[in-house]
Design an enzyme around this catalytic site. Structure first.
Site, short mmCIF file in Angstrom:
data_model
loop_
_atom_site.label_atom_id
_atom_site.label_comp_id
_atom_site.label_asym_id
_atom_site.label_seq_id
_atom_site.Cartn_x
_atom_site.Cartn_y
_atom_site.Cartn_z
N GLU A 14 89.77 41.30 81.29
CA GLU A 14 90.48 42.25 80.43
C GLU A 14 91.99 42.14 80.64
OE1 GLU A 14 88.84 46.15 81.07
OE2 GLU A 14 87.17 45.75 79.73
N GLU B 290 80.91 43.34 78.07
CA GLU B 290 80.65 44.60 78.76
C GLU B 290 80.42 45.71 77.75
OE1 GLU B 290 83.74 46.04 81.32
OE2 GLU B 290 84.17 44.06 82.13
N HIS C 238 79.64 55.40 87.27
CA HIS C 238 79.51 54.68 86.00
C HIS C 238 78.09 54.13 85.92
CE1 HIS C 238 80.23 51.69 82.88
NE2 HIS C 238 81.48 52.07 82.76
N GLU D 271 83.87 53.42 90.81
CA GLU D 271 82.97 53.35 89.66
C GLU D 271 81.54 53.72 90.00
OE1 GLU D 271 84.16 49.46 88.09
OE2 GLU D 271 85.34 50.54 86.60
N TRP E 200 85.26 57.24 83.28
CA TRP E 200 86.72 57.31 83.15
C TRP E 200 87.19 58.20 82.02
CZ3 TRP E 200 86.76 55.24 78.40
CH2 TRP E 200 85.90 54.18 78.12
C1 GAL Z 1 86.20 47.63 82.19
C2 GAL Z 1 86.27 46.67 83.35
C3 GAL Z 1 85.07 46.77 84.28
C4 GAL Z 1 84.73 48.20 84.53
C5 GAL Z 1 84.47 48.88 83.21
C6 GAL Z 1 84.04 50.31 83.36
O1 GAL Z 1 87.48 47.97 81.79
O2 GAL Z 1 86.41 45.34 82.92
O3 GAL Z 1 85.38 46.12 85.48
O4 GAL Z 1 85.79 48.81 85.18
O5 GAL Z 1 85.64 48.86 82.45
O6 GAL Z 1 83.80 50.93 82.11
#
Ligand code: GAL
Length: 662
Positions: A158, A312, A363, A360, A320
């Site tokens: 990213e 992803e 998550h 995380e 978040w």
């Molecule tokens: C993305 C990132 C991942 C993880 C994910 C969580 O921005 O590439 O490593 O942090 O978000 O939603």
């Protein structure tokens, strides 16, 4: 992406939609790996992204390297038929590097130096960072570049997620070089930036700085150039890593994961797409199902409608947002299949196993804290089975629609700069409203970058096309003269590539084509609405529109407003037309106008009337045929009728997805 190279697959493997996740086994004891492999096989996982945040483990000190664990991991995965999308591990520099070289840390516009201890704390323009990053990329490419288990390279992660805008001295130096290349001379820059204003004229490139916090609005063209430069700096980093990978392991395709999601606009992904073998995207549900589909369609536009990789998304809640709710039943599968509908040939999540520690840990993941006896894991296994049934879809393109929304990154960023008629304008929101209204009407839509040739589209909608360089104006004129039907809106055609106003009245560059002229904008107060003659209302913006060409038809008028008359106009041009919408109609108002625009362009829904709006239709087409994806946008069952279903059946449950041969 000129040549579109997809994941390397071992000879004799049947085509399949790949399935997997970011996999971080370096955060777990060794015995968990075998359990992971068992569960991956149960779920039908065939690809995982590895080593994304492993720099500190792979290189624990400036001269020490530890690849043993990664050797063992890649061998283990390969032996079990699971391919590795191998990251270059450069996303998050280890503490030893930032301690020895604090000059790699990014600096914000107000001079704050961002600390280590999070992630992505590096300046895209730092020569020191670049040197260290390329050293680890080289080591990885040399060691794994011919490993049969590595199916793709994953550059960084990213790019620019946390460090897109760096105002450091390194950035200042690189910005000057970039500007000198763009303008050739300081006089060229002074003209482009309009520096006669506020005594800003520069006498040498050395005097130029990034737009750091200033006493008043920083120069808008300087701001715009800094946005362009910052995106180019990320692309420059991508290219530097890619060149090493291409040189040492030319057979393995290279990708990097974009962030086409919500309001994220820091990188010019259309341009970035030109530097990789296939497009990858990360998407999280931020504004509901339609935004997911809209983002997936934008991603497909960047991939020029070839297959792309969903690198992803989440099985359930993220961690978040201010409040993080899990997905409802059916949403895990529906969200994934919506991406497939829009061209994804790989469906991956962040992450495989939910973390036990770190930022995380709340998550969601494919294997939740609760283990395999959970709803999420059961849905994951179910989805793995569905993806295997969609083998015929693999390699197909997202089929072209009759309608295109022109989504222009440049207009997005430029139209939202400060010191404008209103600070409430949201470029993406306007485009997204058109997407939603068209989907409500059962119309398939492509979303394309502004440089896409529009011929072949019956109707092209270019909302808030603020930035209108001459070449774009000419290509839109040619489109309309060639029989295309163009719709544009308020705050379009306003400036050239230097953010200089097209003089003579608005909408500047498109004034003659549209046959209208506006002397002053009349933005609306928050909460203010203007009534329209078709019973809908406008918000955000209004304009006293003068009709200047005799053949212009007024489709909708403002009502009860002393200074306002024509609200929506359309001018026939040969067999094409050019329509102008001078206020923000919103989804409902666009919906009321659409039948007129669609009829005029000869566009009709491909869905039976009874299911229009309830179902989103997306079509993929390739060597194995044409496939209709029917996605239930509602919480009610929908009857699709009989057909040759690869997935699902005639009765589509709430939030369900069916795929059938067309
Ligand atoms: C993305 C990132 C991942 C993880 C994910 C969580 O921005 O590439 O490593 O942090 O978000 O939603």
């Amino acid at each position: 992406m000129q040549n579109h190279r997809w994941l390397r697959t071992p000879a004799g493997t049947a085509p399949r939609i790949s399935f997997g996740a970011d996999y971080n086994p370096d955060q777990w004891p060794r015995e968990v790996w075998d359990e992971d492999v068992r569960l991956m096989k149960a779920a039908g996982v065939d690809v995982v992204s590895v080593a994304i945040f492993s720099w500190a483990k792979l290189q624990p000190g400036p001269d020490t390297w530890d690849f043993d664990w990664l050797d063992e991991l890649i061998d283990l995965l390969h032996a079990n038929g699971i391919g590795v999308d191998l990251a270059t591990a450069t996303a998050s520099p280890p503490p030893w590097l930032t301690t020895a070289h604090p000059e790699v840390l990014p600096v914000t516009a107000d001079g704050t130096v961002l600390s280590q201890g999070g992630r992505q704390h590096w300046r895209p323009t730092s020569p020191v960072f670049r040197e260290h990053a390329l050293a680890i990329v080289t080591k990885l490419a040399e060691r794994y570049g011919s490993h049969p288990g590595v199916v793709a390279w994953h550059v960084n992660n990213e790019l620019g997620c946390h460090n897109a805008y760096d105002y450091s001295d390194d950035a200042a130096r690189a910005f000057r070089v970039w500007l000198e290349e763009r303008y050739g001379s300081i006089a060229g820059l002074n003209h482009a930036w309009g520096t006669a204003f506020w005594s800003q004229a520069y006498s040498a490139f050395d005097e130029i700085l990034p737009p750091r916090v200033a006493a008043a609005f920083p120069n808008p063209t300087q701001q715009l150039d800094f946005l362009r430069f910052s995106s180019d700096a990320l692309i420059d980093h991508l290219v530097a890593e890619r060149e090493i990978l291409n040189r040492i392991s030319p057979d393995i395709p290279v990708t990097t994961n974009f962030m086409v999601v919500g309001e994220t606009s820091h990188a010019d992904f259309a341009k970035m797409a030109g530097e990789i073998d296939f497009v990858s995207n990360d998407h999280y549900v931020v504004e509901g199902r339609d935004e997911l589909a809209f983002s997936a369609a934008i991603t497909s536009g960047f991939a020029r409608h070839r297959p792309w990789y969903l690198m992803e998304h989440s099985t359930s809640a993220v961690n978040w947002q201010p409040i993080n709710r899990p997905k409802r039943p059916g949403e895990l599968i529906r969200d994934s299949l919506t991406h497939v509908a829009h061209g994804a040939d790989a469906v991956c999540y962040f992450q495989w196993r939910q973390s036990v520690a770190g930022a995380e840990k709340f998550h969601s993941a494919m294997v939740p804290h609760g283990g395999e006896d959970t709803r999420v894991f059961r849905d994951v296994v179910k989805l793995g089975g569905i993806l295997q049934d969609l083998g015929d879809v693999v390699g197909s393109d997202r089929a072209r629609a009759d309608v295109a929304i022109v989504f222009d990154w440049e207009s997005w960023r430029a139209s939202e700069l400060d010191s404008h008629p209103t600070e409430k304008l949201r470029y993406r929101r306007e485009a997204f409203d058109w997407w939603t209204a068209l989907t409500n009407a059962g119309i398939r839509v492509d979303v394309v970058p502004a440089d896409t040739p529009l011929d072949g589209y019956r109707l092209a909608i270019a909302p808030v096309l603020y930035s209108a360089p001459t070449a774009l104006r000419e290509s839109l004129e040619r489109y309309v003269e060639g029989g295309g039907h163009l719709v544009t809106t308020y705050f379009s055609g306003i400036v050239d590539e230097n953010d200089h106003i097209w003089l003579g009245g608005y909408p500047g560059a498109f004034r003659d084509l549209l046959g209208v002229r506006v002397e002053e904008f009349r933005p609306l107060w928050e909460g203010e609405q203007v009534a329209l003659s078709n019973g809908t209302t406008g918000t955000l913006w209004s304009e006293p529109v003068d009709v200047t060409a005799p053949d212009v038809e007024v489709l909708v008028r403002y009502e009860g407003e002393e200074e306002l008359d024509a609200a929506v106009t359309r001018r026939p041009v040969g067999s094409g037309s050019a329509a102008y919408v001078s206020t923000r109609l919103g989804v409902e108002g666009i919906g009321a106008l659409l039948p007129t625009l669609l009829d005029g362009a000869g566009v009709a829904s491909e869905l039976p009337e009874a299911i229009r709006g309830s179902v989103e239709l997306v079509v993929r087409e390739g060597a194995n045929g044409r496939f209709e994806f029917l996605i239930n946008r509602t919480d009610d069952e929908v009857d699709l009728g009989e057909g040759d279903y690869l997935c699902g059946s005639a009765i589509l449950p709430a939030r369900g997805v069916a795929v059938r041969r067309a």
